[in-house]
Design a protein around this motif. Structure first.
Motif, PDB file in Angstrom:
ATOM      1  N   SER A 130      -9.960 -24.063  66.824  1.00 21.46           N
ATOM      2  CA  SER A 130      -9.648 -22.839  67.563  1.00 21.46           C
ATOM      3  C   SER A 130      -8.161 -22.517  67.559  1.00 21.46           C
ATOM      4  O   SER A 130      -7.765 -21.382  67.863  1.00 21.46           O
ATOM      5  CB  SER A 130     -10.142 -22.965  69.006  1.00 21.46           C
ATOM      6  OG  SER A 130      -9.291 -23.813  69.772  1.00 21.46           O
ATOM      7  N   HIS A 149     -18.169  -9.481  70.652  1.00 23.32           N
ATOM      8  CA  HIS A 149     -19.213  -9.734  71.645  1.00 23.32           C
ATOM      9  C   HIS A 149     -20.090  -8.504  71.879  1.00 23.32           C
ATOM     10  O   HIS A 149     -21.277  -8.642  72.186  1.00 23.32           O
ATOM     11  CB  HIS A 149     -18.592 -10.220  72.959  1.00 23.32           C
ATOM     12  CG  HIS A 149     -18.157 -11.647  72.894  1.00 23.32           C
ATOM     13  ND1 HIS A 149     -19.040 -12.703  72.962  1.00 23.32           N
ATOM     14  CD2 HIS A 149     -16.924 -12.192  72.719  1.00 23.32           C
ATOM     15  CE1 HIS A 149     -18.365 -13.838  72.857  1.00 23.32           C
ATOM     16  NE2 HIS A 149     -17.093 -13.558  72.702  1.00 23.32           N
ATOM     17  N   TYR A 186     -11.231 -13.254  75.774  1.00 27.33           N
ATOM     18  CA  TYR A 186     -11.704 -13.418  74.397  1.00 27.33           C
ATOM     19  C   TYR A 186     -10.483 -13.484  73.494  1.00 27.33           C
ATOM     20  O   TYR A 186      -9.773 -12.497  73.334  1.00 27.33           O
ATOM     21  CB  TYR A 186     -12.628 -12.268  74.005  1.00 27.33           C
ATOM     22  CG  TYR A 186     -12.881 -12.131  72.514  1.00 27.33           C
ATOM     23  CD1 TYR A 186     -13.129 -13.251  71.717  1.00 27.33           C
ATOM     24  CD2 TYR A 186     -12.863 -10.885  71.906  1.00 27.33           C
ATOM     25  CE1 TYR A 186     -13.351 -13.130  70.360  1.00 27.33           C
ATOM     26  CE2 TYR A 186     -13.099 -10.745  70.541  1.00 27.33           C
ATOM     27  CZ  TYR A 186     -13.329 -11.873  69.775  1.00 27.33           C
ATOM     28  OH  TYR A 186     -13.539 -11.744  68.417  1.00 27.33           O
ATOM     29  N   PRO A 188      -9.678 -14.229  69.713  1.00 28.93           N
ATOM     30  CA  PRO A 188     -10.286 -14.455  68.399  1.00 28.93           C
ATOM     31  C   PRO A 188      -9.723 -15.698  67.720  1.00 28.93           C
ATOM     32  O   PRO A 188      -8.558 -16.065  67.903  1.00 28.93           O
ATOM     33  CB  PRO A 188      -9.929 -13.183  67.612  1.00 28.93           C
ATOM     34  CG  PRO A 188      -9.699 -12.145  68.651  1.00 28.93           C
ATOM     35  CD  PRO A 188      -9.083 -12.871  69.811  1.00 28.93           C
ATOM     36  N   ASP A 223     -15.316 -15.723  67.994  1.00 28.86           N
ATOM     37  CA  ASP A 223     -14.947 -16.391  69.234  1.00 28.86           C
ATOM     38  C   ASP A 223     -15.203 -17.890  69.080  1.00 28.86           C
ATOM     39  O   ASP A 223     -16.360 -18.322  69.020  1.00 28.86           O
ATOM     40  CB  ASP A 223     -15.769 -15.841  70.399  1.00 28.86           C
ATOM     41  CG  ASP A 223     -15.269 -16.350  71.748  1.00 28.86           C
ATOM     42  OD1 ASP A 223     -14.623 -17.418  71.782  1.00 28.86           O
ATOM     43  OD2 ASP A 223     -15.522 -15.673  72.758  1.00 28.86           O
TER      44      ASP A 223
END
Length: 329
Positions: A130, A149, A186, A188, A223
């Protein structure tokens, strides 16, 4: 390989089959002291698998120089006259996979303290993933992070309508909840898309060390916490309970509890996990839909037929969690 001046030039080529299925075949190649792995679609795979191979290649190439355990990117070949399909070569990982084993290998079969490290390492893999600067790595066009989303429910309900053979109790409830809620934040990032014990390798011996995240067919920019929800959707809080041995296709007894896994992910990734219920509901809901495709095409395949009640229970669990979960998104 010789024409591209790859390691082992001039040495005789030895090979052995490692694994394969409808998506890809994998072989180890050995030339003297050089070992690598070829990943190639089977001859009868759909034509778009060649594009998928190049997509996977872009990801593992981008992971070079990052902290994410991965296979080395060696070379790719889009010239189908060489082997009939697009393929790439990656570094050989000297370690073991949790798949296809009746028990954990030593010392993790008996040493529960050592086994706990496997769970922490699994979470750490996606936490590190991430943090990859995907734009700087040239992956800006790998996915569509904007509106990610907002597209999820429509995308998967449309998929379900195409393969639908029955109603799934709770699907409407979970779908409505997902439409009405969004993550707290959120950010990315690069995500694996099917992150679980089945798609990683560990180094031999203790302490537990994640050697590589593998199988990037579903990789995209979206995500990253979707990987976390997918990983822990069936992960118990009490891993010493007898049920923990049956909560997954691997024995989770001795692993850190769900809250400990979440805390480790948050610490390494720097991302908050207060909205994890959203991701778990999404994971269960999506898993039921994905498995339903196989169930509807099961025919006489007893393995696929066995998914029937599992799918029903998974969708019910998504709905039940949705009915008891509320937060401001």
């Amino acid at each position: 390989m010789d024409e591209n001046d790859l390691p082992g030039k001039g040495e005789p080529l030895e090979h052995r089959f490692l694994s394969g299925g409808t998506q890809n075949e994998i072989y180890e190649l050995r030339r003297g002291e050089t070992r690598c792995v070829i990943r190639i679609p089977p001859q009868n795979a759909p034509a778009d698998r060649d594009e998928g191979i190049l997509r996977e290649w872009r990801i593992i190439e981008a992971l070079d120089g990052t902290d994410v355990p991965h296979t080395e990117a060696v070379a790719r070949c889009a010239d189908t006259s060489v082997l009939g399909r697009t393929f790439y070569l990656m570094g050989f990982v000297d370690g073991w996979s949790p798949i296809g084993r009746e028990t954990w290998p030593a010392p993790f079969d008996t040493d529960l303290d050592a086994r706990a490290g496997l769970g922490y390492q699994l979470a750490e893999g996606i936490a590190l993933l991430s943090k990859v600067d995907w734009a700087a790595k040239g992956l800006h066009d790998l996915g569509r992070p904007d509106g990610f989303h907002e597209r999820q429910v429509d995308r998967w309900t449309n998929f379900f309508e195409r393969i639908k053979g029955r109603e799934l109790e709770g699907m409407d409830v979970a779908s409505a909840w997902l439409r009405a809620h969004r993550p707290i934040d959120y950010i990315p990032g690069l995500m694996h898309g099917d992150y679980q014990f089945a798609n990683v390798m560990f180094a031999d011996g203790a302490p537990a060390t994640l050697a590589a995240v593998v199988d990037w067919e579903m990789g995209t920019v979206g995500d990253p916490k979707i990987d976390l929800g997918w990983m822990i959707q069936s992960w118990p809080e009490d891993t010493m309970a007898e049920a923990a041995s049956k909560a997954s296709y691997v024995d989770l007894r001795g692993m850190p509890g769900r809250s400990q896994v979440l805390a480790h992910y948050a610490e390494v990734s720097g991302r908050q996990v207060d909205d994890i219920d959203y991701y778990i509901i999404l994971a269960k809901w999506k898993l039921a839909i994905v498995l339903e495709k196989g169930f509807q095409r099961a025919g006489d395949d007893h393995k696929l037929q066995a998914f029937g009640p599992v799918i029903v229970d998974t969708m019910k669990a998504a709905a039940e969690l949705a009915e008891t979960t509320d937060y401001r998104s």
